[in-house]
Design an enzyme around this catalytic site. Structure first.
Site, PDB file in Angstrom:
ATOM      1  N   HIS B  54       0.825  -1.209   0.000  1.00 40.92           N
ATOM      2  CA  HIS B  54       0.000   0.000   0.000  1.00 40.92           C
ATOM      3  C   HIS B  54       0.861   1.262   0.000  1.00 40.92           C
ATOM      4  O   HIS B  54       0.387   2.333   0.374  1.00 40.92           O
ATOM      5  CB  HIS B  54      -0.904   0.018   1.234  1.00 40.92           C
ATOM      6  N   HIS B 214      -7.011  -4.528  -1.410  1.00 35.28           N
ATOM      7  CA  HIS B 214      -6.331  -5.808  -1.601  1.00 35.28           C
ATOM      8  C   HIS B 214      -6.919  -6.559  -2.787  1.00 35.28           C
ATOM      9  O   HIS B 214      -6.756  -7.758  -2.921  1.00 35.28           O
ATOM     10  CB  HIS B 214      -6.470  -6.692  -0.361  1.00 35.28           C
TER      11      HIS B 214
END
Lengths: 326, 326
Positions: B54, B214
């Protein structure tokens, strides 16, 4: 083609509207992006520009300590002389204007024409041609201008902010270019909104060494390899042209769609090679700064620092894409 | 799969080596990234963490005015309690530690366990769950934590830097989360290095509304549409949950491989919608900040500001990914 756009022919206009809305310290009109506080009386002004599709270059570097104005052309298309003249006149504070021009045939011609036609403004120009990959290319006689543009804009911008005269700002801008070298590697092509399909075919499992920022060809294609090996190729090309020594400013740059985690993997390899040569990464920048739309890949730009250039690199800057020190 | 990596199982380690080499103000050891000047005696310390992939979240937000430490797990995998305990002890300056936890089952469990096991440190926790797209998801009971994490870390970090006590820093962190809402849209899947192929199939010409960070499913798939229409969907979802009014902090976030030019196109549409509701984008951020590896797409996060939150947002910050004001 999947892009976050409204229409292929409104991308630049729509993005500039967003830029203006997001950054109140900028003004956008007639395809010129300039500091809202321009002209700054007595300060040398810096103007750059080129095709769009390389964001944040150049408009993202307009602000205190860097550019006074940028002229974005259409995607991968030079700005027209009228834009450059408009920008030059808008930001001249009486101390003259430095044009920072990447070495592409269209940019060089249009900035030259603008410099000739603009009235009552003293103009100097610096050409950026840092890419060691190829001597001439699809859009270039001589070497291409890539990542070093950011270094030139930042360092010359800081010097102008200090009040240096035009000749001195131009001299240091040229010095930064002479001390800088770049090399890029593409994992994928880019896709222009107008074409709607990749600019070139790059098969799965292959990468293009020495790629340009418009998808123009590089030196050769090779099988995809670990980052360590790709970085070694890039650094060998740079080191072969300008030996790595002493203190270096290093940009590890993504081509527009390169995840940051991968750029840090690349940076670790770059730093290890620099250290292995007995040199030092004294300053660095890691991110997508001089891009080619949605291309995946990276470029490395290295500049040999001295005390003055280091001080100017560290000086405060406040632009959409680079901000520190104020 | 084309990625700039050395090997699938060394990506996190290699990227952290690059992070450490690029940012001398950080220290990286045992999968903990912390400020080199930690612990700061008397200052409440902020610790966050979560799966890698991320970036720049979270390690890129460690530094003055934001996080004191981050615990990066493997790709899309929670950090283990030992990491969190280690980080918590490393940065505690005697005033206690705030854990900032995104609402994913693994993160919640492991941060809870660490908070229970850590000795001689006062710990408070704030859960971030700003994503209005889905109520539960593949990895979540309740809403997912996404873009608001950046707001919580920045604003609570500024308050801690001012010397506020732990209870007050935790209260304001929770308030920022309560005032924030997000919605994301994916143009493409992401590919984890371990899997080597896209996490999900998203056909050409379709986008996924309400995507997570995700690659976990969102609400629905629809045909690719102009940015204006996609933004309208995202903003309607946000507005339906927390009406847009008064002064807003807006993040237009890329999912990791989204070119900046497209994010500015999106921002222009977001700003127009906000204005149409009679509200105002008082502060904004445009870029790839809370990402999902090489996913293309965007998310919008909106926070309703007040005078205190605005002051804290504006306060100086000096981290790899956010820097201003010093």
């Amino acid at each position: 083609m999947k892009k976050l756009i409204n229409a292929a022919d409104s991308v630049v206009e729509d993005a500039l509207a967003g830029l203006a809305a997001a950054h109140p310290a900028l003004r956008v009109r007639n395809r010129v992006v300039h500091r809202a506080d321009a002209p700054r009386p007595g300060k040398v002004a810096l103007v750059s520009g080129g095709g769009s599709g390389h964001e944040p270059l150049h408009a993202g570097f307009v602000g205190h300590g860097m550019l006074d104005a940028a002229c974005p052309g259409e995607i991968f298309t030079s700005p027209v002389p009228d834009q450059i003249i408009d920008a030059t006149q808008a930001v001249d504070g009486g101390a003259g204007v430095l044009h920072i021009v990447k070495n592409y045939t269209g940019d060089v011609l249009n900035f030259e024409m603008a410099a000739e036609l603009v009235e009552d403004v003293e103009v100097a120009s610096v050409l950026v041609d840092d890419d060691v990959a190829v001597q001439d290319s699809l859009y270039t006689a001589g070497r291409r201008g890539t990542g070093a543009t950011l270094f030139v804009e930042k360092i010359a911008g800081a010097l102008a902010e200090e009040g240096a005269p035009l000749a001195e700002v131009a001299r240091v801008a040229r010095e930064v270019n002479e001390r800088s070298r770049s090399f890029g590697i593409a994992l994928t092509s880019c896709t222009t909104p107008a074409a709607g399909r990749p600019t070139f075919d790059l098969p799965p499992g292959e990468v293009e060494l020495g790629i340009g920022i418009h998808g123009e060809p590089g030196r050769t294609r090779v099988p995809l390899a670990p980052a360590r090996e790709l970085v070694a190729v890039a650094m060998a090309a740079i080191h072969g042209d300008l030996p790595l020594r002493d203190d270096l400013l290093v940009l590890v740059n993504g081509m527009g769609a390169t995840p940051l985690i991968e750029l840090y993997v690349v940076f670790a390899e770059v730093e290890a090679i620099v250290r292995g040569k007995g040199a030092r990464v004294a300053r660095s920048l890691v991110g997508n700064y001089v891009t080619s739309l949605d291309m995946q890949g990276f470029s490395v730009t290295v500049c040999r620092l001295d005390a003055t250039l280091t001080r100017l690199w560290d000086a405060p800057v406040e632009t959409p894409a680079l901000r520190w020190g104020r």
